[in-house]
Scaffold this motif. Sequence first.
Motif, short mmCIF file in Angstrom:
data_model
loop_
_atom_site.label_atom_id
_atom_site.label_comp_id
_atom_site.label_asym_id
_atom_site.label_seq_id
_atom_site.Cartn_x
_atom_site.Cartn_y
_atom_site.Cartn_z
N ALA A 125 51.32 43.39 53.75
CA ALA A 125 51.41 43.78 52.33
C ALA A 125 50.78 42.71 51.45
CB ALA A 125 52.86 44.02 51.96
N ASP A 126 51.04 41.43 51.75
CA ASP A 126 50.46 40.35 50.97
C ASP A 126 48.93 40.37 51.07
OD1 ASP A 126 50.61 37.83 49.43
OD2 ASP A 126 49.82 36.96 51.28
N SER A 127 48.41 40.55 52.27
CA SER A 127 46.97 40.61 52.45
C SER A 127 46.37 41.81 51.72
CB SER A 127 46.62 40.70 53.94
OG SER A 127 47.04 39.54 54.60
N GLY A 128 47.03 42.94 51.80
CA GLY A 128 46.54 44.13 51.11
C GLY A 128 46.50 43.95 49.61
N LEU A 129 47.52 43.32 49.06
CA LEU A 129 47.54 43.08 47.61
C LEU A 129 46.45 42.10 47.20
CD1 LEU A 129 51.37 42.96 46.90
CD2 LEU A 129 49.74 44.73 46.20
N ARG A 130 46.18 41.11 48.04
CA ARG A 130 45.11 40.17 47.72
C ARG A 130 43.75 40.87 47.72
NH1 ARG A 130 46.56 34.52 48.34
NH2 ARG A 130 48.73 34.40 48.98
N TRP A 131 43.50 41.72 48.72
CA TRP A 131 42.24 42.48 48.76
C TRP A 131 42.14 43.41 47.57
CZ3 TRP A 131 37.94 42.07 51.61
CH2 TRP A 131 37.98 41.27 52.75
N TRP A 132 43.22 44.11 47.25
CA TRP A 132 43.25 45.04 46.12
C TRP A 132 42.90 44.30 44.83
CZ3 TRP A 132 43.95 50.25 45.86
CH2 TRP A 132 44.19 50.80 44.61
N SER A 133 43.49 43.14 44.64
CA SER A 133 43.25 42.35 43.44
C SER A 133 41.79 41.86 43.39
CB SER A 133 44.19 41.15 43.40
OG SER A 133 43.88 40.31 42.33
N ALA A 134 41.27 41.39 44.51
CA ALA A 134 39.90 40.87 44.55
C ALA A 134 38.89 41.97 44.25
CB ALA A 134 39.62 40.24 45.91
N PHE A 135 39.06 43.15 44.87
CA PHE A 135 38.12 44.23 44.62
C PHE A 135 38.29 44.80 43.22
CE2 PHE A 135 37.54 44.35 49.26
CZ PHE A 135 36.16 44.29 49.26
N GLY A 136 39.50 44.78 42.69
CA GLY A 136 39.71 45.21 41.31
C GLY A 136 38.99 44.30 40.34
N ARG A 137 39.07 42.99 40.58
CA ARG A 137 38.36 42.05 39.71
C ARG A 137 36.85 42.23 39.85
NH1 ARG A 137 38.82 35.48 39.44
NH2 ARG A 137 37.25 35.26 37.84
N LEU A 138 36.36 42.43 41.06
CA LEU A 138 34.94 42.64 41.28
C LEU A 138 34.45 43.89 40.55
CD1 LEU A 138 32.34 41.78 42.71
CD2 LEU A 138 33.07 43.14 44.65
N ARG A 139 35.23 45.01 40.67
CA ARG A 139 34.86 46.23 39.96
C ARG A 139 34.82 46.00 38.45
NH1 ARG A 139 39.23 49.17 41.38
NH2 ARG A 139 39.49 48.49 43.49
N ARG A 140 35.82 45.29 37.93
CA ARG A 140 35.90 45.03 36.49
C ARG A 140 34.72 44.17 36.03
NH1 ARG A 140 40.70 43.11 36.47
NH2 ARG A 140 40.09 40.94 36.66
#
Length: 79
Positions: A22-37
């Motif tokens: 779950a921690d790894s998934g949230l980190r990936w989600w956050s990183a790709f969200g920032r990249l998209r933004r």
Amino acid sequence: MFALFFVILLAATALAAVGVLADSGLRWWSAFGRLRRDLKNGNVRALPSLRPVIAGGGHTAFDRSAAGRAAKGTINCAA
């Protein structure tokens, strides 16, 4: 008694594994969200420019230094 200990051990291991995933998934989600933004806002510096460079021993590596950019895409191999 051993079976109860074994079940508790398996449950604790499963809980730890779920927490790590779950921690790894949230980190990936956050990183790709920032990249998209960043890309949506026109920030093209969000992606690093990686240019292939031949390192010592003939192994291919990627370099972000000015030396890699100075080569302008050519690969010089001093054998």
